[in-house]
Design a protein around this motif. Structure first.
Motif, PDB file in Angstrom:
ATOM      1  N   VAL A 164       0.840  -1.202   0.000  1.00  0.00           N
ATOM      2  CA  VAL A 164       0.000   0.000   0.000  1.00  0.00           C
ATOM      3  C   VAL A 164       0.875   1.251   0.000  1.00  0.00           C
ATOM      4  O   VAL A 164       0.745   2.126  -0.852  1.00  0.00           O
ATOM      5  N   SER A 165       1.785   1.340   0.942  1.00  0.00           N
ATOM      6  CA  SER A 165       2.617   2.539   1.078  1.00  0.00           C
ATOM      7  C   SER A 165       3.813   2.547   0.146  1.00  0.00           C
ATOM      8  O   SER A 165       4.337   3.604  -0.193  1.00  0.00           O
ATOM      9  N   GLY A 166       4.280   1.360  -0.240  1.00  0.00           N
ATOM     10  CA  GLY A 166       5.484   1.281  -1.058  1.00  0.00           C
ATOM     11  C   GLY A 166       6.742   1.582  -0.283  1.00  0.00           C
ATOM     12  O   GLY A 166       7.803   1.822  -0.861  1.00  0.00           O
ATOM     13  N   LYS A 167       6.642   1.542   1.064  1.00  0.00           N
ATOM     14  CA  LYS A 167       7.785   1.917   1.900  1.00  0.00           C
ATOM     15  C   LYS A 167       8.221   0.819   2.863  1.00  0.00           C
ATOM     16  O   LYS A 167       9.091   1.047   3.701  1.00  0.00           O
ATOM     17  N   ILE A 189       2.401  -3.143  -7.305  1.00  0.00           N
ATOM     18  CA  ILE A 189       0.995  -2.789  -7.153  1.00  0.00           C
ATOM     19  C   ILE A 189       0.918  -2.003  -5.859  1.00  0.00           C
ATOM     20  O   ILE A 189       1.084  -2.549  -4.764  1.00  0.00           O
ATOM     21  N   THR A 190       0.692  -0.704  -5.965  1.00  0.00           N
ATOM     22  CA  THR A 190       0.826   0.169  -4.797  1.00  0.00           C
ATOM     23  C   THR A 190      -0.092   1.382  -4.889  1.00  0.00           C
ATOM     24  O   THR A 190      -0.459   1.814  -5.984  1.00  0.00           O
ATOM     25  N   SER A 194       4.744   6.961  -6.569  1.00  0.00           N
ATOM     26  CA  SER A 194       6.043   7.629  -6.515  1.00  0.00           C
ATOM     27  C   SER A 194       6.916   7.074  -5.382  1.00  0.00           C
ATOM     28  O   SER A 194       7.957   7.642  -5.073  1.00  0.00           O
ATOM     29  N   SER A 195       6.478   5.987  -4.773  1.00  0.00           N
ATOM     30  CA  SER A 195       7.211   5.400  -3.649  1.00  0.00           C
ATOM     31  C   SER A 195       8.455   4.664  -4.136  1.00  0.00           C
ATOM     32  O   SER A 195       8.654   4.458  -5.336  1.00  0.00           O
ATOM     33  N   GLN A 196       9.272   4.223  -3.196  1.00  0.00           N
ATOM     34  CA  GLN A 196      10.521   3.542  -3.548  1.00  0.00           C
ATOM     35  C   GLN A 196      10.259   2.202  -4.227  1.00  0.00           C
ATOM     36  O   GLN A 196      10.967   1.812  -5.152  1.00  0.00           O
ATOM     37  N   VAL A 197       9.217   1.485  -3.754  1.00  0.00           N
ATOM     38  CA  VAL A 197       8.875   0.216  -4.403  1.00  0.00           C
ATOM     39  C   VAL A 197       8.531   0.450  -5.870  1.00  0.00           C
ATOM     40  O   VAL A 197       8.946  -0.314  -6.753  1.00  0.00           O
ATOM     41  N   VAL A 204       4.374  -0.352 -12.990  1.00  0.00           N
ATOM     42  CA  VAL A 204       3.650   0.046 -11.774  1.00  0.00           C
ATOM     43  C   VAL A 204       2.153   0.055 -12.058  1.00  0.00           C
ATOM     44  O   VAL A 204       1.682   0.750 -12.963  1.00  0.00           O
ATOM     45  N   LEU A 205       1.418  -0.737 -11.294  1.00  0.00           N
ATOM     46  CA  LEU A 205      -0.040  -0.701 -11.331  1.00  0.00           C
ATOM     47  C   LEU A 205      -0.478   0.075 -10.087  1.00  0.00           C
ATOM     48  O   LEU A 205      -0.538  -0.472  -8.982  1.00  0.00           O
ATOM     49  N   GLY A 206      -0.731   1.354 -10.290  1.00  0.00           N
ATOM     50  CA  GLY A 206      -1.031   2.224  -9.156  1.00  0.00           C
ATOM     51  C   GLY A 206      -2.519   2.408  -8.940  1.00  0.00           C
ATOM     52  O   GLY A 206      -3.331   2.191  -9.829  1.00  0.00           O
ATOM     53  N   TYR A 207      -2.857   2.776  -7.737  1.00  0.00           N
ATOM     54  CA  TYR A 207      -4.244   3.097  -7.396  1.00  0.00           C
ATOM     55  C   TYR A 207      -4.244   4.133  -6.300  1.00  0.00           C
ATOM     56  O   TYR A 207      -3.233   4.408  -5.672  1.00  0.00           O
ATOM     57  N   SER A 208      -5.375   4.758  -6.119  1.00  0.00           N
ATOM     58  CA  SER A 208      -5.477   5.787  -5.101  1.00  0.00           C
ATOM     59  C   SER A 208      -6.556   5.416  -4.105  1.00  0.00           C
ATOM     60  O   SER A 208      -7.627   4.982  -4.492  1.00  0.00           O
ATOM     61  N   VAL A 209      -6.219   5.530  -2.814  1.00  0.00           N
ATOM     62  CA  VAL A 209      -7.153   5.180  -1.747  1.00  0.00           C
ATOM     63  C   VAL A 209      -6.686   5.861  -0.464  1.00  0.00           C
ATOM     64  O   VAL A 209      -5.478   5.999  -0.242  1.00  0.00           O
ATOM     65  N   PRO A 210      -7.618   6.345   0.365  1.00  0.00           N
ATOM     66  CA  PRO A 210      -7.207   6.946   1.644  1.00  0.00           C
ATOM     67  C   PRO A 210      -6.531   5.887   2.518  1.00  0.00           C
ATOM     68  O   PRO A 210      -7.050   4.796   2.688  1.00  0.00           O
ATOM     69  N   GLN A 211      -5.377   6.226   3.042  1.00  0.00           N
ATOM     70  CA  GLN A 211      -4.645   5.271   3.874  1.00  0.00           C
ATOM     71  C   GLN A 211      -4.981   5.489   5.342  1.00  0.00           C
ATOM     72  O   GLN A 211      -5.047   6.627   5.824  1.00  0.00           O
TER      73      GLN A 211
END
Length: 249
Positions: A164-167, A189-190, A194-197, A204-211
């Protein structure tokens, strides 16, 4: 028989009116209180609370609470929706990216789903689903798993990291072993493109969601968008494999 529509106030004593005022001032709290809680907070006796409930036309306190909660929801409807995943959760080119990764997955000799913590459960599910339709897929959730040794004499591997965080430090350390490995293609998948992962990965298969996190370490962020991406990826890779003449299930 209703609380919010009650109009026969002439039947109520001063004690009853105190209880009524307490209910109207604590609408959200009342359905979760016991008789003695209400009596204590309204500064009346338990029997006074029950007499008031009976005056409203209810036979028991549980019956009153169920009716009260139903009336409250009708009077103040919530705006809940069952739209767990919408277009707003993903970048506009997400399906093109899924096709690219699916094509790579269809050609890979081995697919490794890798994740830590709560994402690990999703990685395990993804590996199982991929294996069920015929892909050579495994899951790695242990940061100390000897994946480097296992892949030492192999080629054409696809390593899909879910975070989720990529960190996640342990995940980053594991992936760092394969950044310059031509036999391993990294996919992230994160929720943080823009994270390090993500920066370590080719795709990169990105998505947006409130963490959401509680007590700093417990991640309550929904995994539904990531689940959607993994299922889309697997179904697309299976379609491409069938079109290519591969004998998958």
């Amino acid at each position: 028989m209703a609380f919010f529509g009650f109009k026969d106030f002439d039947r109520l004593s001063e004690v009853d009116l105190n209880i009524y005022r307490f209910f109207t001032a604590n609408v959200d709290k009342v359905p979760y209180l016991r008789v003695r809680d209400i009596a204590r907070e309204a500064h009346v006796s338990n029997s006074s609370v029950m007499r008031f409930i009976h005056k409203l036309g209810y036979d028991s306190f549980p019956e009153f609470k169920v009716s009260f909660r139903a009336e409250q929801q009708q009077a103040h409807p919530t705006n809940h929706q069952i739209n767990f995943v919408t277009d707003q959760n993903f970048p506009t080119d997400i399906y093109e990216k899924i096709e690219l990764v699916a094509d790579r997955m269809q050609q890979a000799d081995q697919v490794i789903f890798c994740a830590m913590g709560s994402s690990g459960a999703l990685a395990e599910y993804a590996a199982r689903q991929a294996a069920a339709v015929g892909f050579n897929a495994i899951c790695v959730k242990d940061p100390f798993y000897p994946l480097v040794n296992q892949l030492k004499n192999t080629s054409d591997n696809l390593l899909i990291a879910l975070s989720v965080s990529g960190k996640t430090i342990e995940l980053l350390e594991l992936l760092n072993n394969f950044i310059n490995n031509e036999d391993v293609t990294l996919v992230a998948i994160t929720a943080e493109p823009s994270s390090q992962v993500a920066l370590m990965s080719r795709y990169v298969l990105g998505y947006s969601v409130p963490q959401q996190r509680i007590a700093k370490y417990y991640d309550l962020t929904t995994q539904v968008p990531a689940l959607y991406l993994t299922e889309q990826l697997i179904s697309t890779a299976r379609r491409l494999a069938v079109q290519a003449g591969d004998h998958l299930i």
